[in-house]
Enzyme design. Sequence first.
Site, mmCIF file in Angstrom:
data_model
loop_
_atom_site.group_PDB
_atom_site.id
_atom_site.type_symbol
_atom_site.label_atom_id
_atom_site.label_comp_id
_atom_site.label_asym_id
_atom_site.label_seq_id
_atom_site.Cartn_x
_atom_site.Cartn_y
_atom_site.Cartn_z
ATOM 1 N N HIS A 179 0.808 -1.218 0.000
ATOM 2 C CA HIS A 179 0.000 0.000 0.000
ATOM 3 C C HIS A 179 0.841 1.268 0.000
ATOM 4 O O HIS A 179 0.352 2.347 0.295
ATOM 5 C CB HIS A 179 -0.921 0.025 1.220
ATOM 6 C CG HIS A 179 -1.877 -1.132 1.291
ATOM 7 N ND1 HIS A 179 -1.591 -2.272 2.002
ATOM 8 C CD2 HIS A 179 -3.092 -1.331 0.726
ATOM 9 C CE1 HIS A 179 -2.604 -3.131 1.888
ATOM 10 N NE2 HIS A 179 -3.518 -2.601 1.113
ATOM 11 N N HIS A 221 36.115 -34.342 15.051
ATOM 12 C CA HIS A 221 35.631 -34.845 13.764
ATOM 13 C C HIS A 221 36.625 -34.603 12.628
ATOM 14 O O HIS A 221 36.575 -35.277 11.600
ATOM 15 C CB HIS A 221 34.283 -34.202 13.404
ATOM 16 C CG HIS A 221 34.391 -32.831 12.811
ATOM 17 N ND1 HIS A 221 34.872 -31.743 13.486
ATOM 18 C CD2 HIS A 221 34.089 -32.369 11.556
ATOM 19 C CE1 HIS A 221 34.837 -30.675 12.703
ATOM 20 N NE2 HIS A 221 34.377 -31.024 11.531
ATOM 21 N N ASP A 223 30.710 -31.787 6.316
ATOM 22 C CA ASP A 223 29.963 -31.479 7.537
ATOM 23 C C ASP A 223 28.459 -31.575 7.312
ATOM 24 O O ASP A 223 27.729 -32.128 8.134
ATOM 25 C CB ASP A 223 30.294 -30.058 8.024
ATOM 26 C CG ASP A 223 31.697 -29.960 8.598
ATOM 27 O OD1 ASP A 223 32.171 -30.950 9.187
ATOM 28 O OD2 ASP A 223 32.305 -28.881 8.466
ATOM 29 N N ASP A 249 34.141 -29.039 18.309
ATOM 30 C CA ASP A 249 34.388 -30.366 17.757
ATOM 31 C C ASP A 249 35.633 -30.418 16.875
ATOM 32 O O ASP A 249 35.558 -30.381 15.651
ATOM 33 C CB ASP A 249 33.156 -30.842 16.975
ATOM 34 C CG ASP A 249 33.209 -32.336 16.702
ATOM 35 O OD1 ASP A 249 34.330 -32.896 16.708
ATOM 36 O OD2 ASP A 249 32.157 -32.943 16.482
ATOM 37 N N HIS A 277 37.090 -35.101 7.795
ATOM 38 C CA HIS A 277 37.742 -34.269 6.777
ATOM 39 C C HIS A 277 39.035 -34.879 6.232
ATOM 40 O O HIS A 277 39.793 -34.190 5.548
ATOM 41 C CB HIS A 277 38.042 -32.873 7.353
ATOM 42 C CG HIS A 277 36.798 -32.097 7.704
ATOM 43 N ND1 HIS A 277 35.743 -31.954 6.833
ATOM 44 C CD2 HIS A 277 36.455 -31.415 8.833
ATOM 45 C CE1 HIS A 277 34.787 -31.218 7.428
ATOM 46 N NE2 HIS A 277 35.195 -30.888 8.628
#
Lengths: 121, 451
Positions: free
Chosen positions: B118, B223, B371, B220, B228
């Site tokens: 509007h 991991h 990931d 973390d 990786h």
Amino acid sequence: MTQSVLEVGKSELAPEGISRVDSPEGFIAVYELDGAYYATQDGCTHARASLSEGEILEGELIECPVHGGTFHIPSGRAVGFPCKTPLRTYEVVDTGRTLLIHLERQAAATASDGETNTNGA
Amino acid sequence: MNGRKGIDPQTSCREDVALESLMDLDKGRMSRLVFQHPGLYERELERIFARCWLFVAHESQIPKAGDYVTTYMGQDNVIIVRQKDGGIKGFLNSCPHRGNKVCFADAGNARQFICNYHGWSFAIDGRLKGMHASEAFDSTGFDFEGHGLHPVARIDSYRGLVFATLDDRAPDLADYLGDMRYYLDAVFDMDDEGTEFVGGCVKSVIRCNWKLAAENFVGDALHAGWTHDSGARAMVGEGVDDLHKSPERSYQVNFNGHGWEFNQDIIGNCASLGDKELVKYLYAMQPRVAERLDDFRSRMIGSISSCTIFPNTSFLAGQNTFRTWHPRGPQEIELHVWTFVNKSAPPEIKERWRKGSMLTFSPSGVFEMDDGENWEYATRTNDGYVTRRQDLYIGLGRHTRVHDTSLPGNVYQGQVNEANQRAFYQRWLDLMGAAVWSDVPRRDVPTEAAV
């Protein structure tokens, strides 16, 4: 006749190129474009807004600060959405130190009847 | 919790969940409902995202008056805009008339924000300037002052990072970041000029719970050597170091749920980009940072590390990726990623970092893909009715707290640890259980050294 002419000292004008001056006709926006002076009604014809708070764009256009609509300053012509109705213009005579704004005369370049926004926006 | 099964097996996703039943962090256990339950997610929107200080912009993204970015605070879309006086304001990106979005771009410069519906027009300070058919509103005595864009409660910045909160009772940003400021300086205050974002924002959707991403970056390191391995071989021709075999060289630190796991190897993260010029740059920076800050922090500037600023903003020193995990329900996030660099770095160094971070941590980046898949399946398995009733283990490194240290925050020896993850979930639990900020347990108080 004298009441219908407003005299404005150039020293009273804002350095940014647009000034708002009061007149018996209501607020008027006074523009300086490359040394030439123009005057239009200050209120936007679309919705409540003060054009003197807007910005001058390329092509001698004033952009409304509220919705970004545009008018051609010398002629008052409505150019960009959402502007449709042209601005009232006033003839300005440059005397050197002051400007004479003729409240009962339109600028020479004023859009003729029927020449309004044609960009279809 | 009683024994191994801590969750009431009768708990259904439609029922309220007793918060105290969700975790027993001292025992290293937590419920999977934390990642799945729709009622908990609604409560997160209220008690985490409508309450915490959230990252909303980097100062370098909006240098001039009218420059803006749009982003999310939880699921609330906001406009962050530079003001004429140099300050920054933030507003909900929604028209107070009929609710439509008023800004559709991610970033730009605006003199005003005009609603498509509007024609309500808002100044960059949020004030309602006017609207289409304004005469009709004038004639009904409309109150212009009371109908601007809804502002965020508070906005503030630290070292170029702009944060906002939607709760006016939140503590000051300095207090909220607390001792993490000491560590943030190692990356965001290497010299007088600080950092800037280069390139644009890269967005992607990952079908995971937002906390799985945030907890990964908060602590973390574990991991990396497994997840990786192939990515590291692809980037630099060899796998990730066995970080757990030399815990004396690495740490976890946390403060009120923020956490940083890091090595003291100066360049480990950076080396994964496979660009020797960047490693050289950091080695040249290190003595200068040592002089400016201290030797300890100068060894964090690009080391093997990761950090989360609670709740959902994370970054990696050395890989120079900066990201926010915006929640989109309990099982989806919208990930916004930028590359940050030192403002004073030579242009070709900035360019190398932009490309390096895209190779590794963009949606097609070798590490990001590793990931994302893990987090998606760690989320999706909890669709299983029985599966979601089984607890998870989060107990690694429960006896690694370093007490005799002058380092600020809570310090743990060895980056292969879950101390930061536990601290993250403790903060989550504290916030979820508190109706107002003043009820949130004040576990960590900023120390002098961090100021």
